[in-house]
Design a protein around this motif. Sequence first.
Motif, mmCIF file in Angstrom:
data_model
loop_
_atom_site.group_PDB
_atom_site.id
_atom_site.type_symbol
_atom_site.label_atom_id
_atom_site.label_comp_id
_atom_site.label_asym_id
_atom_site.label_seq_id
_atom_site.Cartn_x
_atom_site.Cartn_y
_atom_site.Cartn_z
ATOM 1 N N GLN A 1 -7.159 4.172 12.840
ATOM 2 C CA GLN A 1 -6.521 3.297 14.017
ATOM 3 C C GLN A 1 -5.912 1.279 13.791
ATOM 4 O O GLN A 1 -7.551 1.072 14.067
ATOM 5 N N ILE A 2 -5.530 0.608 13.236
ATOM 6 C CA ILE A 2 -6.101 -0.586 13.115
ATOM 7 C C ILE A 2 -6.325 -1.778 14.492
ATOM 8 O O ILE A 2 -6.736 -2.428 14.913
ATOM 9 N N VAL B 1 0.695 -1.094 0.304
ATOM 10 C CA VAL B 1 -0.247 -0.042 0.071
ATOM 11 C C VAL B 1 0.933 1.066 -0.557
ATOM 12 O O VAL B 1 1.100 1.201 1.236
ATOM 13 N N THR B 2 1.121 1.996 -1.215
ATOM 14 C CA THR B 2 1.861 3.006 -0.970
ATOM 15 C C THR B 2 1.255 4.313 -1.271
ATOM 16 O O THR B 2 0.210 4.614 -1.330
ATOM 17 N N GLY C 1 -4.455 2.010 9.813
ATOM 18 C CA GLY C 1 -5.991 0.809 9.476
ATOM 19 C C GLY C 1 -7.105 1.642 8.313
ATOM 20 O O GLY C 1 -6.811 0.097 7.659
ATOM 21 N N HIS C 2 -5.413 2.735 8.396
ATOM 22 C CA HIS C 2 -6.856 3.056 6.912
ATOM 23 C C HIS C 2 -6.329 2.294 5.491
ATOM 24 O O HIS C 2 -6.501 1.889 4.564
ATOM 25 N N ALA C 3 -4.442 2.192 5.731
ATOM 26 C CA ALA C 3 -4.172 1.577 5.105
ATOM 27 C C ALA C 3 -4.479 0.301 4.592
ATOM 28 O O ALA C 3 -4.153 -0.208 3.525
ATOM 29 N N LEU D 1 -13.786 -1.380 9.296
ATOM 30 C CA LEU D 1 -12.344 -0.628 8.640
ATOM 31 C C LEU D 1 -13.525 0.633 7.807
ATOM 32 O O LEU D 1 -13.534 1.784 7.613
ATOM 33 N N ASP D 2 -14.059 -0.335 7.308
ATOM 34 C CA ASP D 2 -15.231 0.399 6.855
ATOM 35 C C ASP D 2 -15.795 1.589 6.883
ATOM 36 O O ASP D 2 -16.516 2.514 5.945
ATOM 37 N N LYS D 3 -15.787 1.689 8.099
ATOM 38 C CA LYS D 3 -16.452 2.797 9.094
ATOM 39 C C LYS D 3 -15.894 3.662 9.181
ATOM 40 O O LYS D 3 -16.487 5.072 9.286
ATOM 41 N N LYS D 4 -14.494 3.537 8.735
ATOM 42 C CA LYS D 4 -13.662 4.773 9.408
ATOM 43 C C LYS D 4 -14.443 5.776 9.790
ATOM 44 O O LYS D 4 -13.932 7.177 9.847
#
Length: 300
Positions: free
Chosen positions: A232-233, A57-58, A113-115, A220-223
């Motif tokens: 955050q993961i 994921v860049t 988490g987003h990455a 994580l979809d809920k962002k």
Amino acid sequence: MPRPIRKAVFPVAGLGTRFLPATKAMPKEMLTVVDRPLIQVVVDEAREAGIEHFIFVTGRNKSVIEDHFDKQYELESTLRKRGKSTELDMLEMDLPGAGETSFTRQQEPLGLGHAVWCARHLVGNEPFAVILPDMIMKASPGCLAQMVSVYNERNGGNVIAVEETPWEHVHRYGVVGGTDWKANHFTITQMVEKPKREAAPSNLIISGRYILQPEIFEILDKKEAGAGGEIQITDAMKKLMEAQPFHGVRYEGTTYDCGDKVGFLAANVALALEREDIAPAFRDVLDQIISTHGGKLTWD
Ligand code: UTP
């Protein structure tokens, strides 16, 4: 046997602000430990653990990572002409096979988490590993391989590598508490992000390697943003823990936090001292440096 871990996600879209100006135009993940980029070291660890597909994921300025995992025809033909077969073999060995790498972009660095969420379509509906390239784990077998063993032994679930840190440092990290202790693993019952020392369930910190079930993506979809306004993961894992087991692995080995200058320098010194080809010469130089600084490593 649980579903195998075939894919690993490498989040490499962070800004690397602690390494500016080195990271102004170059990704932090291309900083080298002796002569190997951090990203190569962690890809090696993943391959050893049986990973077949490497997902990066860049972000901006990261295309050099894609180039690193590609063939360099000009370079190879020059090496061939010069008879540099050792170097050629090394380049060949380091390269994942054709079609084994994928690259996606995290357009904004909105958090780890987003990455990870950005890799959802590439991962699909199967368990996967996440490896933070700035945490170098020196271990044999490698940290991820030790985690995969526990994953198989516990018949699946989610697995997190943890390690002890001095109690006065727990407030900097995600910390876990657990039960059902076995030789090198346990069931995680608590997860706290950056707790005060008094509130920390243990001094075991989450240290940069995860095996996660794909249901993490639904969370994580809920962002939802957490500490520092980032997605955050650890927050997503806490939610997933309500529905699925999490196992902590106290892996055997040494961690170098290469996102931090001192950790990065320590990794270079430690790994150089383990390299047969350079260790004798490096030890001499190190001795000289230390003696010109008063014969000790600390200054007063
Ligand atoms: P870090 O917080 O250590 O990396 O994230 P950073 O943000 O690049 O570094 P500093 O703090 O500014 O110096 C751990 C890993 O997660 C990735 C980073 O690239 C690093 O490999 N990451 C972090 C992402 O991919 N996206 C993010 O939004 C945040």
